[in-house]
Design a protein around this motif. Structure first.
Motif, mmCIF file in Angstrom:
data_model
loop_
_atom_site.group_PDB
_atom_site.id
_atom_site.type_symbol
_atom_site.label_atom_id
_atom_site.label_comp_id
_atom_site.label_asym_id
_atom_site.label_seq_id
_atom_site.Cartn_x
_atom_site.Cartn_y
_atom_site.Cartn_z
ATOM 1 N N UNK A 281 0.886 -1.225 -0.069
ATOM 2 C CA UNK A 281 0.033 0.012 0.002
ATOM 3 C C UNK A 281 0.871 1.157 -0.026
ATOM 4 N N UNK A 282 2.147 1.086 0.630
ATOM 5 C CA UNK A 282 2.754 2.284 0.791
ATOM 6 C C UNK A 282 4.099 2.329 0.021
ATOM 7 N N UNK A 283 4.317 1.502 -1.035
ATOM 8 C CA UNK A 283 5.178 1.382 -1.795
ATOM 9 C C UNK A 283 5.874 3.049 -2.223
ATOM 10 N N UNK A 284 7.284 2.696 -2.257
ATOM 11 C CA UNK A 284 8.025 3.804 -2.463
ATOM 12 C C UNK A 284 8.743 3.581 -3.935
ATOM 13 N N UNK B 150 12.945 11.174 -12.168
ATOM 14 C CA UNK B 150 11.819 12.391 -12.319
ATOM 15 C C UNK B 150 10.944 12.220 -11.205
ATOM 16 N N UNK B 151 10.610 11.312 -10.481
ATOM 17 C CA UNK B 151 9.699 10.979 -9.510
ATOM 18 C C UNK B 151 10.063 10.585 -8.131
ATOM 19 N N UNK C 238 -1.590 4.743 -5.526
ATOM 20 C CA UNK C 238 -2.192 5.782 -6.390
ATOM 21 C C UNK C 238 -1.114 6.379 -7.057
ATOM 22 N N UNK C 239 -0.095 6.816 -6.326
ATOM 23 C CA UNK C 239 0.880 7.786 -6.759
ATOM 24 C C UNK C 239 2.059 6.640 -7.888
ATOM 25 N N UNK C 240 2.261 5.686 -7.517
ATOM 26 C CA UNK C 240 2.752 4.696 -8.241
ATOM 27 C C UNK C 240 1.950 4.513 -9.761
ATOM 28 N N UNK C 241 0.765 4.752 -9.802
ATOM 29 C CA UNK C 241 0.018 4.315 -10.992
ATOM 30 C C UNK C 241 -0.202 5.580 -11.742
ATOM 31 N N UNK C 242 0.099 6.973 -11.049
ATOM 32 C CA UNK C 242 0.005 8.172 -11.652
ATOM 33 C C UNK C 242 1.417 8.256 -12.425
ATOM 34 N N UNK C 243 2.440 7.450 -12.132
ATOM 35 C CA UNK C 243 3.649 7.653 -12.873
ATOM 36 C C UNK C 243 3.358 6.911 -14.154
#
Length: 145
Positions: free
Chosen positions: A35-38, A43-44, A50-55
Motif C-alpha cells: 500500500x505504501x510502496x516507494x 523524475x519522481x 495511487x501515486x505509483x499508478x500516476x507515474x
C-alpha cells in the motif's frame, strides 16, 4: 517473513508486469506492491499505490509506444536487481532508448515495498533537450579527460 522462493516468484511477476504493461493493465500491479510502496526514478519520488499508478499514466501521456524489456534479475540477499531496456517515441526527442537498473525491496508479506530506478538521465534525456542539452554537453566536456 516470506521465503526466497516467494520473493523470486513476486520478482518474476513484477518483471512481467513491466514487460506487458498497458494503460488498461496498470492496476494489475496492485497485488504485487505494498500500500505504501516507494517509487523513485530521475523524475519522481512518490509513495503509495495511487501515486505509483500516476507515474505510469503520466508516462503514457508523455510518450508513445513505451516498452520495457527485462534483461535479467539478480539477487543480493533479499534484494532484487532488475536490469532493463526501455524504448519509446517522444514527440520532441524522437525514438528514445534507455538501459537502466531497478533496485526492488520487499516487505514482510513479500510485496514490493520500494522500487528505485537508476539510469543516466543526463545522457539519455537532458542532453537531448535543446537549450539544457547544450549546457550539459558543455559542462560534461569540461569535466571529461
Amino acid at each position: 517473513m516470506t521465503d526466497r522462493a516467494e520473493l523470486e516468484s513476486t520478482a518474476r511477476q513484477y518483471a512481467l508486469f513491466f514487460e506487458n504493461v498497458t494503460p488498461e493493465r496498470i492496476k494489475e500491479v496492485h497485488e504485487l506492491i505494498s500500500d505504501d510502496v516507494h517509487f523513485i526514478d530521475p523524475f519522481n519520488d512518490v509513495k503509495g499505490r495511487e501515486n505509483f499508478e500516476k507515474v505510469f499514466h503520466k508516462m503514457y501521456e508523455d510518450v508513445q509506444e513505451p516498452r520495457f524489456k527485462i534483461l535479467d534479475l539478480a539477487w543480493s540477499g533479499d534484494l532484487c536487481f532488475m536490469r532493463w531496456d526501455f524504448t519509446c517515441k517522444q514527440k520532441h526527442l524522437g525514438n528514445w532508448s534507455v538501459r537502466g537498473l531497478t533496485e526492488v525491496h520487499f516487505d514482510a508479506q513479500g510485496k514490493v515495498s520500494a522500487h528505485y530506478d537508476y539510469w543516466d538521465a543526463s545522457r539519455h534525456f537532458y542532453r537531448k533537450l535543446p537549450i539544457v542539452g547544450a549546457m550539459i554537453k558543455w559542462i560534461a566536456s569540461r569535466a571529461a579527460i
